[in-house]
Design a protein around this motif. Structure first.
Motif, PDB file in Angstrom:
ATOM      1  N   PHE A  86      36.352  36.865  39.914  1.00 18.97           N
ATOM      2  CA  PHE A  86      35.525  35.993  40.501  1.00 18.97           C
ATOM      3  C   PHE A  86      35.208  36.183  41.832  1.00 18.97           C
ATOM      4  CE2 PHE A  86      35.655  32.171  43.359  1.00 18.97           C
ATOM      5  CZ  PHE A  86      34.548  31.576  43.067  1.00 18.97           C
ATOM      6  N   TYR A  87      36.019  36.625  42.791  1.00 18.31           N
ATOM      7  CA  TYR A  87      35.684  36.558  44.192  1.00 18.31           C
ATOM      8  C   TYR A  87      34.968  37.859  44.500  1.00 18.31           C
ATOM      9  CZ  TYR A  87      38.276  32.706  45.808  1.00 18.31           C
ATOM     10  OH  TYR A  87      38.463  31.420  46.110  1.00 18.31           O
ATOM     11  N   HIS A 159      40.504  31.133  49.517  1.00 20.25           N
ATOM     12  CA  HIS A 159      38.971  31.040  49.676  1.00 20.25           C
ATOM     13  C   HIS A 159      38.576  31.458  50.959  1.00 20.25           C
ATOM     14  CE1 HIS A 159      35.167  30.056  47.724  1.00 20.25           C
ATOM     15  NE2 HIS A 159      35.125  29.131  48.717  1.00 20.25           N
ATOM     16  N   GLY A 160      39.229  30.522  51.935  1.00 15.18           N
ATOM     17  CA  GLY A 160      38.902  30.579  53.222  1.00 15.18           C
ATOM     18  C   GLY A 160      38.995  32.072  53.996  1.00 15.18           C
ATOM     19  N   ARG A 161      40.041  32.716  53.251  1.00 15.86           N
ATOM     20  CA  ARG A 161      40.309  34.249  53.936  1.00 15.86           C
ATOM     21  C   ARG A 161      39.209  35.035  53.605  1.00 15.86           C
ATOM     22  NH1 ARG A 161      45.477  37.934  52.223  1.00 15.86           N
ATOM     23  NH2 ARG A 161      44.555  39.857  53.304  1.00 15.86           N
ATOM     24  N   LYS A 179      32.611  47.908  52.663  1.00 17.15           N
ATOM     25  CA  LYS A 179      32.940  47.958  51.402  1.00 17.15           C
ATOM     26  C   LYS A 179      34.077  46.857  51.199  1.00 17.15           C
ATOM     27  CE  LYS A 179      31.755  52.685  49.809  1.00 17.15           C
ATOM     28  NZ  LYS A 179      32.003  53.868  49.374  1.00 17.15           N
ATOM     29  N   LEU A 180      33.617  45.740  50.408  1.00 15.85           N
ATOM     30  CA  LEU A 180      34.669  44.743  50.529  1.00 15.85           C
ATOM     31  C   LEU A 180      35.692  44.638  49.287  1.00 15.85           C
ATOM     32  CD1 LEU A 180      32.519  41.979  51.688  1.00 15.85           C
ATOM     33  CD2 LEU A 180      34.162  43.200  53.083  1.00 15.85           C
ATOM     34  N   ASP A 181      35.292  45.580  48.197  1.00 17.02           N
ATOM     35  CA  ASP A 181      36.097  45.132  46.816  1.00 17.02           C
ATOM     36  C   ASP A 181      37.455  45.361  47.207  1.00 17.02           C
ATOM     37  OD1 ASP A 181      33.429  45.296  45.946  1.00 17.02           O
ATOM     38  OD2 ASP A 181      33.836  46.714  44.322  1.00 17.02           O
ATOM     39  N   ASP A 182      38.085  46.418  47.746  1.00 18.05           N
ATOM     40  CA  ASP A 182      39.469  46.476  47.841  1.00 18.05           C
ATOM     41  C   ASP A 182      39.985  45.486  48.589  1.00 18.05           C
ATOM     42  OD1 ASP A 182      39.499  48.931  46.194  1.00 18.05           O
ATOM     43  OD2 ASP A 182      39.517  50.261  47.868  1.00 18.05           O
ATOM     44  N   ALA A 187      43.266  40.703  48.948  1.00 20.75           N
ATOM     45  CA  ALA A 187      43.474  39.296  49.407  1.00 20.75           C
ATOM     46  C   ALA A 187      44.142  38.428  48.311  1.00 20.75           C
ATOM     47  CB  ALA A 187      42.225  38.827  49.827  1.00 20.75           C
ATOM     48  N   VAL A 188      43.610  38.758  46.990  1.00 21.40           N
ATOM     49  CA  VAL A 188      43.901  37.859  45.686  1.00 21.40           C
ATOM     50  C   VAL A 188      45.585  38.440  45.532  1.00 21.40           C
ATOM     51  CG1 VAL A 188      43.793  37.801  43.421  1.00 21.40           C
ATOM     52  CG2 VAL A 188      41.870  37.709  44.798  1.00 21.40           C
ATOM     53  N   ARG A 189      45.839  39.679  45.231  1.00 21.08           N
ATOM     54  CA  ARG A 189      47.206  40.133  45.065  1.00 21.08           C
ATOM     55  C   ARG A 189      48.205  39.746  46.356  1.00 21.08           C
ATOM     56  NH1 ARG A 189      47.780  46.402  43.887  1.00 21.08           N
ATOM     57  NH2 ARG A 189      49.760  45.572  43.363  1.00 21.08           N
TER      58      ARG A 189
END
Length: 206
Positions: A86-87, A159-161, A179-182, A187-189
């Motif tokens: 999602f993010y 979400h805010g992070r 590049k934001l993927d990692d 952040a999710v982990r």
């Protein structure tokens, strides 16, 4: 220019104008910038509020994927996978100059774009994700124990992070990674690592 083309032209220019000036910017100035008469705007949009409503539909509603709510609740995938997907998709849609700046300007004015949009985020992402984490941890369902603001705030924190990187990039204009993927996955982990330990305590405290 045909009527439909002129309306599209006005809308596109209004998006750029409000992103730069905020909603305090006057439609008279917008018309001057486009090289048209002020009355030409109102032949297509009966009021400034109507123009802003179209901006909301174009920038926010059109970029909200109808698949996201289902993704969050797809238990064939781990919750970490669902949130990461999602993010990763979300940042592709919202990390954009006009989107971010209009969102911030709306929050500082009487226009309710920000409030309405965040209600969608809460209803389709935040609260379902809270329920899914309870399910993963075999905790009481929200039917038996309603969601608390404390646990909802856990997910708003995630979400805010992620969104704060967009604020840094397009509002503060400070360096952010290309590049934001990692970073999103990290952040999710890290969020789930903490929330998994904390949520049982939150429910027990209630």
């Amino acid at each position: 220019m045909r009527a439909a083309e002129r309306e599209r032209f006005i809308l596109d220019e209004a998006i750029k104008f409000f992103a730069e000036q905020g909603f305090g910017g006057q439609t008279r100035e917008l018309a001057k910038r486009m090289g048209i008469t002020h009355s030409a705007i109102y032949r297509h949009f009966p009021s400034k509020e109507a123009l802003i409503e179209r901006v909301y539909e174009e920038i926010y509603l059109s970029r909200w994927s109808p698949t996201w709510a289902g993704l969050i609740q797809d238990r064939s995938l781990t919750l970490e996978t669902r949130l990461s997907r999602f993010y990763l998709e979300y940042v592709q849609q919202v990390f954009e100059y006009n989107w971010v700046r209009i969102f911030v300007f709306s929050g500082m004015k009487s226009f309710d774009i920000t409030k309405r949009y965040l209600e969608i985020v809460r209803e389709q992402i935040i609260e379902p994700a809270c329920r899914e984490l309870r399910h993963d941890l075999k905790l009481a369902s929200s039917d038996k124990v309603p969601l608390s603001e404390r646990e909802v705030e856990l997910f708003w924190g995630l979400h805010g992070r992620i969104f704060y990187m967009a604020i840094r990039r397009f509002v503060y204009e400070t360096p952010t990674p290309d590049k934001l993927d990692d970073i999103v996955v990290d952040a999710v982990r890290s969020f789930l690592g903490g929330a998994t330990r904390l949520l049982p305590e939150i429910l027990e405290a209630r």
